[in-house]
Design a protein around this motif. Structure first.
Motif, PDB file in Angstrom:
ATOM      1  N   ILE A 295       0.832  -1.210   0.000  1.00 17.01           N
ATOM      2  CA  ILE A 295       0.000   0.000   0.000  1.00 17.01           C
ATOM      3  C   ILE A 295       0.863   1.255   0.000  1.00 17.01           C
ATOM      4  CG2 ILE A 295      -1.674   1.322   1.384  1.00 17.01           C
ATOM      5  CD1 ILE A 295      -2.784  -1.423   2.303  1.00 17.01           C
ATOM      6  N   SER A 296       2.039   1.189   0.630  1.00 16.78           N
ATOM      7  CA  SER A 296       2.894   2.374   0.757  1.00 16.78           C
ATOM      8  C   SER A 296       3.795   2.626  -0.444  1.00 16.78           C
ATOM      9  CB  SER A 296       3.749   2.270   2.024  1.00 16.78           C
ATOM     10  OG  SER A 296       4.669   1.204   1.929  1.00 16.78           O
ATOM     11  N   THR A 297       3.566   1.924  -1.540  1.00 16.99           N
ATOM     12  CA  THR A 297       4.328   2.194  -2.761  1.00 16.99           C
ATOM     13  C   THR A 297       3.467   3.038  -3.702  1.00 16.99           C
ATOM     14  OG1 THR A 297       3.608   0.132  -3.792  1.00 16.99           O
ATOM     15  CG2 THR A 297       5.685   0.071  -2.566  1.00 16.99           C
ATOM     16  N   PRO A 298       4.066   4.019  -4.372  1.00 11.38           N
ATOM     17  CA  PRO A 298       3.279   4.916  -5.230  1.00 11.38           C
ATOM     18  C   PRO A 298       2.517   4.231  -6.357  1.00 11.38           C
ATOM     19  CG  PRO A 298       5.420   5.883  -4.767  1.00 11.38           C
ATOM     20  CD  PRO A 298       5.451   4.468  -4.242  1.00 11.38           C
ATOM     21  N   ASP A 299       2.898   3.008  -6.741  1.00 11.63           N
ATOM     22  CA  ASP A 299       2.191   2.337  -7.834  1.00 11.63           C
ATOM     23  C   ASP A 299       0.932   1.599  -7.373  1.00 11.63           C
ATOM     24  OD1 ASP A 299       3.754   0.469  -6.478  1.00 11.63           O
ATOM     25  OD2 ASP A 299       4.106  -0.762  -8.260  1.00 11.63           O
ATOM     26  N   PHE A 300       0.663   1.517  -6.072  1.00 13.62           N
ATOM     27  CA  PHE A 300      -0.559   0.888  -5.569  1.00 13.62           C
ATOM     28  C   PHE A 300      -1.718   1.862  -5.778  1.00 13.62           C
ATOM     29  CE2 PHE A 300      -3.703  -0.112  -2.333  1.00 13.62           C
ATOM     30  CZ  PHE A 300      -3.847  -1.479  -2.498  1.00 13.62           C
ATOM     31  N   SER A 301      -2.763   1.429  -6.490  1.00 16.07           N
ATOM     32  CA  SER A 301      -3.867   2.306  -6.855  1.00 16.07           C
ATOM     33  C   SER A 301      -4.764   2.647  -5.660  1.00 16.07           C
ATOM     34  CB  SER A 301      -4.725   1.660  -7.940  1.00 16.07           C
ATOM     35  OG  SER A 301      -5.829   2.498  -8.237  1.00 16.07           O
ATOM     36  N   THR A 302      -5.080   3.930  -5.556  1.00 14.56           N
ATOM     37  CA  THR A 302      -6.034   4.412  -4.552  1.00 14.56           C
ATOM     38  C   THR A 302      -7.185   5.164  -5.230  1.00 14.56           C
ATOM     39  OG1 THR A 302      -4.762   6.443  -4.222  1.00 14.56           O
ATOM     40  CG2 THR A 302      -4.269   4.593  -2.739  1.00 14.56           C
ATOM     41  N   LYS A 303      -7.445   4.854  -6.484  1.00 12.36           N
ATOM     42  CA  LYS A 303      -8.473   5.566  -7.262  1.00 12.36           C
ATOM     43  C   LYS A 303      -9.860   5.482  -6.636  1.00 12.36           C
ATOM     44  CE  LYS A 303      -6.266   5.400 -11.760  1.00 12.36           C
ATOM     45  NZ  LYS A 303      -6.301   4.930 -13.122  1.00 12.36           N
ATOM     46  N   THR A 304     -10.175   4.357  -5.998  1.00 12.21           N
ATOM     47  CA  THR A 304     -11.511   4.191  -5.421  1.00 12.21           C
ATOM     48  C   THR A 304     -11.570   4.581  -3.945  1.00 12.21           C
ATOM     49  OG1 THR A 304     -11.072   1.874  -4.845  1.00 12.21           O
ATOM     50  CG2 THR A 304     -12.045   2.313  -7.020  1.00 12.21           C
ATOM     51  N   TRP A 305     -10.482   5.102  -3.413  1.00  9.46           N
ATOM     52  CA  TRP A 305     -10.429   5.476  -2.005  1.00  9.46           C
ATOM     53  C   TRP A 305     -11.142   6.804  -1.774  1.00  9.46           C
ATOM     54  CZ3 TRP A 305      -5.676   3.920   1.280  1.00  9.46           C
ATOM     55  CH2 TRP A 305      -5.329   2.595   1.016  1.00  9.46           C
ATOM     56  N   LEU A 306     -11.523   7.040  -0.534  1.00  7.32           N
ATOM     57  CA  LEU A 306     -12.183   8.283  -0.142  1.00  7.32           C
ATOM     58  C   LEU A 306     -11.172   9.418  -0.015  1.00  7.32           C
ATOM     59  CD1 LEU A 306     -14.324   6.877   2.823  1.00  7.32           C
ATOM     60  CD2 LEU A 306     -15.125   7.365   0.500  1.00  7.32           C
ATOM     61  N   ASP A 307     -11.622  10.637  -0.271  1.00  8.36           N
ATOM     62  CA  ASP A 307     -10.812  11.798   0.084  1.00  8.36           C
ATOM     63  C   ASP A 307     -10.851  11.910   1.604  1.00  8.36           C
ATOM     64  OD1 ASP A 307     -10.224  12.503  -2.549  1.00  8.36           O
ATOM     65  OD2 ASP A 307     -12.046  13.719  -2.737  1.00  8.36           O
ATOM     66  N   ALA A 308      -9.692  11.981   2.224  1.00  5.86           N
ATOM     67  CA  ALA A 308      -9.610  11.999   3.684  1.00  5.86           C
ATOM     68  C   ALA A 308      -9.497  13.425   4.200  1.00  5.86           C
ATOM     69  CB  ALA A 308      -8.416  11.179   4.151  1.00  5.86           C
ATOM     70  N   THR A 309     -10.072  13.646   5.362  1.00  4.14           N
ATOM     71  CA  THR A 309      -9.965  14.928   6.047  1.00  4.14           C
ATOM     72  C   THR A 309      -8.837  14.818   7.063  1.00  4.14           C
ATOM     73  OG1 THR A 309     -12.339  15.269   5.798  1.00  4.14           O
ATOM     74  CG2 THR A 309     -11.199  16.638   7.429  1.00  4.14           C
ATOM     75  N   VAL A 310      -7.736  15.518   6.782  1.00  5.87           N
ATOM     76  CA  VAL A 310      -6.573  15.487   7.662  1.00  5.87           C
ATOM     77  C   VAL A 310      -6.092  16.918   7.827  1.00  5.87           C
ATOM     78  CG1 VAL A 310      -4.198  14.669   7.892  1.00  5.87           C
ATOM     79  CG2 VAL A 310      -5.923  13.174   6.890  1.00  5.87           C
ATOM     80  N   PRO A 311      -5.985  17.435   9.056  1.00  3.68           N
ATOM     81  CA  PRO A 311      -6.266  16.718  10.291  1.00  3.68           C
ATOM     82  C   PRO A 311      -7.763  16.464  10.451  1.00  3.68           C
ATOM     83  CG  PRO A 311      -5.679  18.982  10.776  1.00  3.68           C
ATOM     84  CD  PRO A 311      -5.522  18.798   9.298  1.00  3.68           C
ATOM     85  N   GLY A 312      -8.067  15.398  11.102  1.00  7.72           N
ATOM     86  CA  GLY A 312      -9.438  14.990  11.346  1.00  7.72           C
ATOM     87  C   GLY A 312      -9.455  13.550  11.813  1.00  7.72           C
ATOM     88  N   THR A 313     -10.633  13.028  12.020  1.00  4.29           N
ATOM     89  CA  THR A 313     -10.802  11.652  12.461  1.00  4.29           C
ATOM     90  C   THR A 313     -11.404  10.827  11.330  1.00  4.29           C
ATOM     91  OG1 THR A 313     -13.032  12.055  13.271  1.00  4.29           O
ATOM     92  CG2 THR A 313     -11.223  12.418  14.844  1.00  4.29           C
ATOM     93  N   VAL A 314     -11.470   9.525  11.535  1.00  2.00           N
ATOM     94  CA  VAL A 314     -12.162   8.667  10.568  1.00  2.00           C
ATOM     95  C   VAL A 314     -13.602   9.144  10.430  1.00  2.00           C
ATOM     96  CG1 VAL A 314     -13.024   6.334  10.154  1.00  2.00           C
ATOM     97  CG2 VAL A 314     -10.654   6.668  10.908  1.00  2.00           C
ATOM     98  N   LEU A 315     -14.241   9.453  11.546  1.00  2.00           N
ATOM     99  CA  LEU A 315     -15.631   9.908  11.495  1.00  2.00           C
ATOM    100  C   LEU A 315     -15.757  11.223  10.717  1.00  2.00           C
ATOM    101  CD1 LEU A 315     -18.576   9.477  12.197  1.00  2.00           C
ATOM    102  CD2 LEU A 315     -18.136  10.595  14.406  1.00  2.00           C
ATOM    103  N   THR A 316     -14.810  12.137  10.891  1.00  2.49           N
ATOM    104  CA  THR A 316     -14.836  13.388  10.128  1.00  2.49           C
ATOM    105  C   THR A 316     -14.805  13.098   8.628  1.00  2.49           C
ATOM    106  OG1 THR A 316     -13.598  14.470  11.898  1.00  2.49           O
ATOM    107  CG2 THR A 316     -13.694  15.618   9.808  1.00  2.49           C
TER     108      THR A 316
END
Length: 195
Positions: A45-66
């Motif tokens: 997961i920590s390599t740039p070639d691993f796809s995150t296209k379907t991942w959520l936009d994360a709120t950082v700083p913030g929590t999972v709930l945020t």
């Protein structure tokens, strides 16, 4: 010269800082996904070639709930009785709120001899494991609400594309704080500085 990358994960976030004051905040552009939806592990997961296209936009700083609220996957708890619609960790279990967070960033320059790069976390709620470019940074789970941590990442950062991957673990529901900490320590569970 010292460069720092800060991550303040309440997630609270990443900054790259230096004594010459090269300073990079990594508070935007994060992606996240629930642990149950990911079959890969940290080294991949920590390599740039691993796809995150379907991942959520994360709120950082913030929590999972945020992040869930901002992606319309959970109701606003401050409106009416919506807080009663948010699943309680005591009923769902920890995996429901255990998420991978990733941040891609570019390092534009080669490090000079003697320079060091540090990844500095301003705080994580509650525990985490951290990888950079396929390498795990912490030997044991970083745990404890909002405790700061720094990691020397000089040997893992590279010129060009880099990726930080953080798996964030919530506290273990428990009857006592001591039992919760012991359970978290057993479970598998950011700031960049160069000098």
């Amino acid at each position: 010269m010292k460069t720092q990358l800060l991550t303040g994960f309440f997630l609270t976030i990443l900054t790259i800082n230096s004594l010459a004051q090269d300073n990079t905040e990594l508070n935007t552009g994060w992606k996240c996904q629930a642990i149950g939806k990911i079959k890969a592990e940290g080294p991949k997961i920590s390599t740039p070639d691993f796809s995150t296209k379907t991942w959520l936009d994360a709120t950082v700083p913030g929590t999972v709930l945020t992040t869930l609220i901002n992606n319309k996957l959970a109701p606003d708890p401050f409106y009416g009785m919506n807080n009663e619609q948010i699943p309680d960790i005591y009923k769902t279990g920890r995996d429901y709120y255990t998420y991978w967070f990733v941040k891609d960033f570019n390092e534009a320059k080669e490090l000079n001899k003697g320079e060091q790069v540090w990844l500095n976390f301003r705080g994580v709620n509650y525990g985490c494991d951290i990888w950079l470019n396929g390498h795990k940074l912490n030997a044991t789970i970083h745990f404890g609400m909002y405790l700061r941590q720094s990691y020397n990442i000089t040997k893992y950062i590279r010129r060009g594309a880099n990726r930080i991957a953080v798996i964030v673990y919530p506290p273990t529901p428990s009857a006592t704080p001591t039992a919760a900490r012991a359970a978290t320590e057993r479970s598998p569970a950011t700031f960049l500085t160069s000098t």
